[in-house]
Each structure stands twice: as structure tokens, then as C-alpha cells.
Write an enzyme that holds these catalytic residues in place. Structure first.
Site, PDB file in Angstrom:
ATOM      1  N   GLY A  31       1.084  -1.382  -0.164  1.00 22.73           N
ATOM      2  CA  GLY A  31       0.236  -0.145   0.100  1.00 22.73           C
ATOM      3  C   GLY A  31       0.878   1.201   0.159  1.00 22.73           C
ATOM      4  O   GLY A  31       1.807   1.461  -0.309  1.00 22.73           O
ATOM      5  N   LEU A  33       0.627   3.880  -2.428  1.00 21.39           N
ATOM      6  CA  LEU A  33       0.611   3.526  -3.800  1.00 21.39           C
ATOM      7  C   LEU A  33       1.097   4.942  -4.266  1.00 21.39           C
ATOM      8  O   LEU A  33       1.221   5.892  -3.945  1.00 21.39           O
ATOM      9  CB  LEU A  33      -0.461   2.944  -4.343  1.00 21.39           C
ATOM     10  N   GLU A  35       3.904   6.045  -8.270  1.00 16.45           N
ATOM     11  CA  GLU A  35       3.697   5.959  -9.629  1.00 16.45           C
ATOM     12  C   GLU A  35       4.527   4.286  -9.725  1.00 16.45           C
ATOM     13  O   GLU A  35       4.080   3.638 -11.067  1.00 16.45           O
ATOM     14  CB  GLU A  35       4.380   6.550  -9.932  1.00 16.45           C
ATOM     15  N   HIS A  37       4.191   0.841  -7.664  1.00 14.47           N
ATOM     16  CA  HIS A  37       3.524   0.433  -7.981  1.00 14.47           C
ATOM     17  C   HIS A  37       2.287   0.471  -8.957  1.00 14.47           C
ATOM     18  O   HIS A  37       2.160  -0.720  -9.454  1.00 14.47           O
ATOM     19  CB  HIS A  37       2.259   0.163  -6.669  1.00 14.47           C
ATOM     20  N   LYS A 149      12.696  -2.499  -8.376  1.00 14.61           N
ATOM     21  CA  LYS A 149      13.447  -1.725  -7.341  1.00 14.61           C
ATOM     22  C   LYS A 149      13.478  -3.094  -6.250  1.00 14.61           C
ATOM     23  O   LYS A 149      14.754  -2.158  -5.573  1.00 14.61           O
ATOM     24  CB  LYS A 149      11.967  -0.703  -7.046  1.00 14.61           C
ATOM     25  N   ASP A 150      13.055  -4.007  -5.836  1.00 21.17           N
ATOM     26  CA  ASP A 150      13.432  -5.097  -5.413  1.00 21.17           C
ATOM     27  C   ASP A 150      14.027  -6.494  -6.167  1.00 21.17           C
ATOM     28  O   ASP A 150      13.379  -7.320  -5.792  1.00 21.17           O
ATOM     29  CB  ASP A 150      12.002  -5.219  -4.574  1.00 21.17           C
ATOM     30  N   SER A 186       7.435   3.734  -1.310  1.00 22.90           N
ATOM     31  CA  SER A 186       6.635   4.768  -0.027  1.00 22.90           C
ATOM     32  C   SER A 186       7.302   5.107   1.180  1.00 22.90           C
ATOM     33  O   SER A 186       6.706   5.940   2.224  1.00 22.90           O
ATOM     34  CB  SER A 186       5.558   3.036   0.789  1.00 22.90           C
TER      35      SER A 186
HETATM   36  P1  AMP Z   1       5.914  -2.221  -1.111  1.00 22.25           P
HETATM   37  O1  AMP Z   1       4.701  -1.786  -1.076  1.00 22.25           O
HETATM   38  O2  AMP Z   1       7.024  -1.276  -1.394  1.00 22.25           O
HETATM   39  O3  AMP Z   1       6.254  -4.212  -1.017  1.00 22.25           O
HETATM   40  O4  AMP Z   1       6.506  -2.766  -3.416  1.00 22.25           O
HETATM   41  C1  AMP Z   1       5.311  -3.764  -4.103  1.00 22.25           C
HETATM   42  C2  AMP Z   1       5.375  -3.424  -5.213  1.00 22.25           C
HETATM   43  O5  AMP Z   1       5.946  -2.304  -6.087  1.00 22.25           O
HETATM   44  C3  AMP Z   1       6.546  -4.134  -5.348  1.00 22.25           C
HETATM   45  O6  AMP Z   1       7.040  -5.337  -6.302  1.00 22.25           O
HETATM   46  C4  AMP Z   1       8.388  -3.011  -5.340  1.00 22.25           C
HETATM   47  O7  AMP Z   1       9.957  -4.468  -5.878  1.00 22.25           O
HETATM   48  C5  AMP Z   1       7.520  -2.534  -6.789  1.00 22.25           C
HETATM   49  N1  AMP Z   1       8.032  -1.241  -6.627  1.00 22.25           N
HETATM   50  C6  AMP Z   1       8.178  -0.471  -5.018  1.00 22.25           C
HETATM   51  N2  AMP Z   1       9.037   0.586  -5.754  1.00 22.25           N
HETATM   52  C7  AMP Z   1       9.523   0.733  -7.027  1.00 22.25           C
HETATM   53  C8  AMP Z   1       9.236   1.818  -7.785  1.00 22.25           C
HETATM   54  N3  AMP Z   1       9.950   2.818  -7.486  1.00 22.25           N
HETATM   55  N4  AMP Z   1       9.805   1.387  -9.808  1.00 22.25           N
HETATM   56  C9  AMP Z   1       9.078   0.077  -9.780  1.00 22.25           C
HETATM   57  N5  AMP Z   1       9.055  -0.969  -8.947  1.00 22.25           N
HETATM   58  C10 AMP Z   1       8.745  -0.703  -7.635  1.00 22.25           C
END
Ligand code: AMP
Length: 284
Positions: A31, A33, A35, A37, A149-150, A186
Site C-alpha cells: 500500500g 501506492l 507511480e 506500484h 526496485k526490489d 513508500s
Molecule cells: P511494496 O509496496 O514496497 O512492497 O512494493 C510492491 C511492489 O512494487 C514490489 O514488487 C516493488 O518492487 C514494486 N515497487 C516499489 N517501488 C517501485 C519503483 N520505484 N519502481 C518499480 N516498482 C516498484
């Protein structure tokens, strides 16, 4: 767009979709969220009949002294963004739905989780793999979208899906950045204006690292050293790691002679940020 909190409701919606042969794209998130995501959601929207986004701050992937309690949350804003992006279903489970009393089964991927973030966050990937496995079983997506990113998380999930014969295509999507280069996250909301400026040292180091590789650098240690020196110039930054690893095994390499990941985790005061670049992977 529907927002549901129970596993039973998701399963019944998915069952109806499957009856009409609809393909399902899935984007797991915690969550708040942005750009980054949204780029995953857009890709899922393009490639599937139905799109599911999960929003769940998963406690099992946080260590004891990490930011589980302070992690930013705003379901209303997330729902508006999802609605706008054409999402069909948000799964926003309660803690009790995901981890009922007596829960004691975990998914543990070895080797790939013993490097990089796995060293400083020893329970992290067990939590990620467990929750993602559960979500895959509940949603049964055809395709699941993860951000580069991850990058270690992406590699670990791909390995898990292959090793455990899960019937889902795992698709990696490129890093989305702010206009000044900072990778969207986030956790960027934790940064004060001064820290926000200091945080640019990560993307500066990434850009410089890419340049060295383009100029023909073949020594992984030289690359790490050059990237490290840039970060060390920033007084608010403290390096957790800067490393170059094989893209598929996540093991450190000496020579840049195969697809690789150059990754870093850096504390800007109390906020731990990650960034990376991939060479020789699908999207490069
Ligand atoms: P999170 O909510 O941080 O667990 O991220 C959810 C998904 O969004 C994961 O697969 C992240 O790698 C992806 N994500 C987060 N930030 C970015 C970003 N800046 N660019 C691309 N994907 C992202």
C-alpha cells in the site's frame, strides 16, 4: 472495483472469473501506492482480463526493530489510484485472515536469501515468500508483477515459483524514479527535506556505476569501490552494503562476465533505502 477483506470473498470472485476463462494479473503491495506500484498495475492491466492488487503490510517480513508500526498507510488514497488505473479487485486482508491463531507454516528459500538484504534482514524473505505463496494460492493469478526496485525479492520469488512448481508467470518491471533520480518508495515519506537531498547519493552512485560498466569495466570490485566512494562523500549516508552479485544466484562475483545485479542498501539517518541496476537481464 471491489475492495474485499476476506479470503472467502476473493476465492468466490476468482471462481466466477475463471468460469468465463478470464486471465488474472496480480500485483502484491504493502500500500501507500505511488507511480512505481502504478507501473506494475498498468502492465498487469495491459496483459490480463482482470487485475487484482493486494494491500497488506505483512508483519512477518519485518524484523523486531524495523518500521512495521510506522509504515505509512492510506487505503482511501490507494483505492482512488487503483480505481483510476482500472483495477478490478483490491484484496485488503486483516491480520487475522492472513495469520489466524496457531499459524506456523513458512516458505523458506535458501541460498539467494543469504546475501544482500537477507544479511541485514534475516527474517525478511521468509516473510515475503510466505505471504506471496499464500496470496498466490488465494488469488491463483496467471501472471504476477514485481518491481526491479526490489531486485533480490524478484529473484527469490522467481526461484520459489520454479522450485515449488507454482503455476504463475513472474514478471519483473523496471524501477520508476522521481525526476531527480531518487527511486520511488513508500519509505521516502520518512525523509526530511535535508535527508531527501542526501538520498540522491544512491541514484548518483547507480548512474555512475552504469557509466563505468558502459565504458567497459569488467572488475566487480573496482565497480563496487567506485560506487561506494560516491556514497561515502555524503555525511548523512551510512552504507549497509554495496555489492555486485550474479543475477540468478545472488552470489557475489569477481568479474562482470554474466548477467549481474549491482545493489545497495544505504541508511539516510534512520531511513534504510535500496537501489540497484541490472545488466544483462530481461529489461536491459
Ligand atoms: P511494496 O509496496 O514496497 O512492497 O512494493 C510492491 C511492489 O512494487 C514490489 O514488487 C516493488 O518492487 C514494486 N515497487 C516499489 N517501488 C517501485 C519503483 N520505484 N519502481 C518499480 N516498482 C516498484
Amino acid at each position: 472495483m471491489k475492495i474485499v477483506e476476506t479470503i472467502a470473498e476473493v476465492k468466490s470472485i476468482v471462481r466466477a472469473w475463471k468460469k468465463s476463462d478470464a486471465s488474472i494479473g496480480f500485483v502484491p503491495t504493502m500500500g501507500y501506492l505511488h507511480e512505481g506500484h502504478l507501473s506494475l498495475i498498468q502492465r498487469a492491466r495491459q496483459e490480463n482480463d482482470r487485475v487484482v492488487v493486494s494491500i497488506f503490510v505483512n508483519p512477518t517480513q519485518f524484523g523486531a526493530n524495523e518500521d512495521l508500526d510506522s509504515y505509512p498507510r492510506d487505503l482511501q488514497h490507494d483505492a482512488a489510484l487503483c480505481e483510476n488505473a482500472g483495477v478490478d479487485l483490491i484484496f485488503h486482508p486483516t491480520l487475522e485472515q492472513m495469520y489466524p491463531k496457531g499459524f506456523c507454516s513458512f516458505v523458506d528459500v535458501d541460498v539467494l536469501t543469504k546475501e544482500l538484504c537477507g544479511l541485514s534482514r534475516p527474517v525478511h524473505f521468509r516473510g515475503v515468500c510466505t505471504v506471496v505463496s499464500k496470496l498466490f494460492h488465494i488469488i491463483t493469478p496467471d501472471r504476477a508483477y514485481f518491481g526491479e526496485k526490489d531486485a533480490q525479492q524478484l529473484a527469490v520469488i522467481k526461484r520459489m515459483v520454479q522450485d515449488l512448481n507454482m503455476d504463475v508467470d513472474v514478471i519483473g518491471c523496471p524501477i520508476v524514479r522521481e525526476t531527480d533520480g531518487l527511486a520511488k518508495s513508500s519509505r521516502n515519506t520518512y525523509l526530511s527535506p535535508e535527508e531527501r537531498k542526501a538520498a540522491l547519493v544512491l541514484s548518483r552512485s547507480i548512474t555512475q556505476g552504469k557509466k563505468y560498466v558502459q565504458q567497459g569495466e569488467k572488475n566487480a570490485h573496482t565497480l563496487v569501490q567506485a560506487m561506494t566512494e560516491i556514497i561515502e562523500k555524503e555525511p548523512l549516508a551510512k552504507i549497509d552494503y554495496v555489492k555486485v552479485v550474479d543475477l540468478f544466484t545472488m552470489q557475489q562475483i569477481d568479474t562482470l562476465d554474466r548477467p549481474f545485479l549491482a545493489a545497495m542498501a544505504v541508511y539516510i539517518e534512520k531511513t534504510r533505502l535500496i537501489d540497484n541496476f541490472i545488466v544483462g537481464g530481461e529489461n536491459v
